[in-house]
Design a protein around this motif. Structure first.
Motif, PDB file in Angstrom:
ATOM      1  N   MET A 204       0.841  -1.200   0.000  1.00 31.95           N
ATOM      2  CA  MET A 204       0.000   0.000   0.000  1.00 31.95           C
ATOM      3  C   MET A 204       0.877   1.252   0.000  1.00 31.95           C
ATOM      4  O   MET A 204       0.565   2.232  -0.689  1.00 31.95           O
ATOM      5  N   ALA A 205       1.966   1.239   0.767  1.00 26.56           N
ATOM      6  CA  ALA A 205       2.857   2.400   0.817  1.00 26.56           C
ATOM      7  C   ALA A 205       3.537   2.632  -0.528  1.00 26.56           C
ATOM      8  O   ALA A 205       3.666   3.779  -0.978  1.00 26.56           O
ATOM      9  N   VAL A 206       3.959   1.568  -1.195  1.00 28.57           N
ATOM     10  CA  VAL A 206       4.584   1.709  -2.515  1.00 28.57           C
ATOM     11  C   VAL A 206       3.580   2.300  -3.500  1.00 28.57           C
ATOM     12  O   VAL A 206       3.905   3.221  -4.267  1.00 28.57           O
ATOM     13  N   LYS A 207       2.358   1.794  -3.467  1.00 27.36           N
ATOM     14  CA  LYS A 207       1.325   2.301  -4.370  1.00 27.36           C
ATOM     15  C   LYS A 207       1.029   3.772  -4.077  1.00 27.36           C
ATOM     16  O   LYS A 207       0.904   4.594  -4.992  1.00 27.36           O
ATOM     17  N   ALA A 208       0.935   4.131  -2.795  1.00 25.38           N
ATOM     18  CA  ALA A 208       0.673   5.521  -2.424  1.00 25.38           C
ATOM     19  C   ALA A 208       1.817   6.429  -2.876  1.00 25.38           C
ATOM     20  O   ALA A 208       1.583   7.548  -3.348  1.00 25.38           O
ATOM     21  N   ARG A 209       3.055   5.955  -2.750  1.00 24.43           N
ATOM     22  CA  ARG A 209       4.208   6.746  -3.178  1.00 24.43           C
ATOM     23  C   ARG A 209       4.172   6.970  -4.697  1.00 24.43           C
ATOM     24  O   ARG A 209       4.444   8.065  -5.185  1.00 24.43           O
ATOM     25  N   GLU A 210       3.814   5.917  -5.444  1.00 26.60           N
ATOM     26  CA  GLU A 210       3.721   6.051  -6.898  1.00 26.60           C
ATOM     27  C   GLU A 210       2.626   7.045  -7.288  1.00 26.60           C
ATOM     28  O   GLU A 210       2.815   7.881  -8.181  1.00 26.60           O
ATOM     29  N   GLU A 211       1.486   6.950  -6.614  1.00 28.78           N
ATOM     30  CA  GLU A 211       0.399   7.889  -6.884  1.00 28.78           C
ATOM     31  C   GLU A 211       0.812   9.317  -6.527  1.00 28.78           C
ATOM     32  O   GLU A 211       0.495  10.267  -7.252  1.00 28.78           O
ATOM     33  N   ASN A 212       1.539   9.479  -5.429  1.00 32.36           N
ATOM     34  CA  ASN A 212       2.012  10.794  -4.999  1.00 32.36           C
ATOM     35  C   ASN A 212       2.969  11.382  -6.039  1.00 32.36           C
ATOM     36  O   ASN A 212       2.883  12.571  -6.378  1.00 32.36           O
ATOM     37  N   ASP A 213       3.875  10.546  -6.544  1.00 32.25           N
ATOM     38  CA  ASP A 213       4.808  11.011  -7.575  1.00 32.25           C
ATOM     39  C   ASP A 213       4.068  11.426  -8.844  1.00 32.25           C
ATOM     40  O   ASP A 213       4.398  12.449  -9.467  1.00 32.25           O
ATOM     41  N   ALA A 214       3.052  10.641  -9.224  1.00 32.36           N
ATOM     42  CA  ALA A 214       2.276  10.971 -10.419  1.00 32.36           C
ATOM     43  C   ALA A 214       1.524  12.284 -10.223  1.00 32.36           C
ATOM     44  O   ALA A 214       1.471  13.131 -11.136  1.00 32.36           O
ATOM     45  N   LEU A 215       0.954  12.471  -9.039  1.00 35.02           N
ATOM     46  CA  LEU A 215       0.234  13.718  -8.765  1.00 35.02           C
ATOM     47  C   LEU A 215       1.190  14.915  -8.726  1.00 35.02           C
ATOM     48  O   LEU A 215       0.847  16.003  -9.216  1.00 35.02           O
TER      49      LEU A 215
ATOM     50  N   ALA B 115       3.934  15.225 -10.418  1.00 36.66           N
ATOM     51  CA  ALA B 115       4.286  15.517 -11.812  1.00 36.66           C
ATOM     52  C   ALA B 115       3.134  16.255 -12.499  1.00 36.66           C
ATOM     53  O   ALA B 115       3.361  17.201 -13.265  1.00 36.66           O
ATOM     54  N   LYS B 116       1.921  15.855 -12.231  1.00 37.77           N
ATOM     55  CA  LYS B 116       0.751  16.513 -12.830  1.00 37.77           C
ATOM     56  C   LYS B 116       0.651  17.968 -12.346  1.00 37.77           C
ATOM     57  O   LYS B 116       0.374  18.878 -13.136  1.00 37.77           O
ATOM     58  N   ILE B 117       0.895  18.183 -11.061  1.00 38.84           N
ATOM     59  CA  ILE B 117       0.863  19.547 -10.515  1.00 38.84           C
ATOM     60  C   ILE B 117       1.944  20.396 -11.169  1.00 38.84           C
ATOM     61  O   ILE B 117       1.708  21.551 -11.557  1.00 38.84           O
ATOM     62  N   ALA B 118       3.147  19.847 -11.310  1.00 44.29           N
ATOM     63  CA  ALA B 118       4.239  20.586 -11.944  1.00 44.29           C
ATOM     64  C   ALA B 118       3.874  20.936 -13.384  1.00 44.29           C
ATOM     65  O   ALA B 118       4.136  22.061 -13.854  1.00 44.29           O
ATOM     66  N   GLU B 119       3.237  20.016 -14.093  1.00 48.04           N
ATOM     67  CA  GLU B 119       2.821  20.264 -15.470  1.00 48.04           C
ATOM     68  C   GLU B 119       1.766  21.375 -15.530  1.00 48.04           C
ATOM     69  O   GLU B 119       1.854  22.285 -16.362  1.00 48.04           O
ATOM     70  N   LEU B 120       0.791  21.316 -14.635  1.00 53.33           N
ATOM     71  CA  LEU B 120      -0.261  22.346 -14.611  1.00 53.33           C
ATOM     72  C   LEU B 120       0.316  23.719 -14.224  1.00 53.33           C
ATOM     73  O   LEU B 120      -0.093  24.741 -14.787  1.00 53.33           O
ATOM     74  N   GLU B 121       1.257  23.736 -13.273  1.00 51.07           N
ATOM     75  CA  GLU B 121       1.879  24.997 -12.890  1.00 51.07           C
ATOM     76  C   GLU B 121       2.680  25.587 -14.053  1.00 51.07           C
ATOM     77  O   GLU B 121       2.688  26.805 -14.261  1.00 51.07           O
ATOM     78  N   ALA B 122       3.346  24.723 -14.801  1.00 54.07           N
ATOM     79  CA  ALA B 122       4.108  25.190 -15.967  1.00 54.07           C
ATOM     80  C   ALA B 122       3.174  25.776 -17.018  1.00 54.07           C
ATOM     81  O   ALA B 122       3.467  26.824 -17.603  1.00 54.07           O
ATOM     82  N   LYS B 123       2.036  25.137 -17.256  1.00 56.04           N
ATOM     83  CA  LYS B 123       1.059  25.648 -18.219  1.00 56.04           C
ATOM     84  C   LYS B 123       0.494  26.983 -17.734  1.00 56.04           C
ATOM     85  O   LYS B 123       0.328  27.927 -18.536  1.00 56.04           O
ATOM     86  N   LEU B 124       0.216  27.083 -16.451  1.00 51.15           N
ATOM     87  CA  LEU B 124      -0.334  28.339 -15.901  1.00 51.15           C
ATOM     88  C   LEU B 124       0.696  29.450 -16.007  1.00 51.15           C
ATOM     89  O   LEU B 124       0.345  30.585 -16.370  1.00 51.15           O
ATOM     90  N   ALA B 125       1.958  29.155 -15.719  1.00 47.98           N
ATOM     91  CA  ALA B 125       3.010  30.146 -15.841  1.00 47.98           C
ATOM     92  C   ALA B 125       3.183  30.592 -17.297  1.00 47.98           C
ATOM     93  O   ALA B 125       3.434  31.766 -17.571  1.00 47.98           O
ATOM     94  N   ALA B 126       3.037  29.658 -18.229  1.00 41.33           N
ATOM     95  CA  ALA B 126       3.166  29.997 -19.649  1.00 41.33           C
ATOM     96  C   ALA B 126       2.026  30.926 -20.107  1.00 41.33           C
ATOM     97  O   ALA B 126       2.229  31.826 -20.905  1.00 41.33           O
TER      98      ALA B 126
END
Length: 86
Positions: free
Chosen positions: A59-70, A72-83
């Protein structure tokens, strides 16, 4: 009915067979008592079983993977907003 040395050997063999059976029963009883005592000791130490540990680890490994994916998604959205702003 046996007489003489044969009778003595028969009685001795019966005695040894009975003693072996009693020793086997005593061994089983000692094992049962030891296992019960060991389980009580483990329970008092609040240890977890291997299966429970592995389940929580997965469960911890899965949560860590989901956290990393989220993240990355936040970083992508922030980059789009900054652009869009810049």
């Amino acid at each position: 009915m046996s007489t003489g040395p044969n009778r003595i050997f028969d009685d001795f063999a019966k005695l040894m067979t009975d003693a072996a059976g009693a020793a086997q029963g005593l061994r089983q009883e000692a094992e049962t008592a030891f296992r019960a005592q060991a389980e009580r000791f483990m329970n008092s130490m609040d240890l977890v079983k291997r299966e429970e540990f592995e389940a929580v680890r997965e469960m911890a490994v899965k949560a860590r993977e989901e956290n990393d994916a989220l993240a990355a998604k936040i970083a992508e959205l922030e980059a789009k907003l900054a652009a869009k702003k810049g």
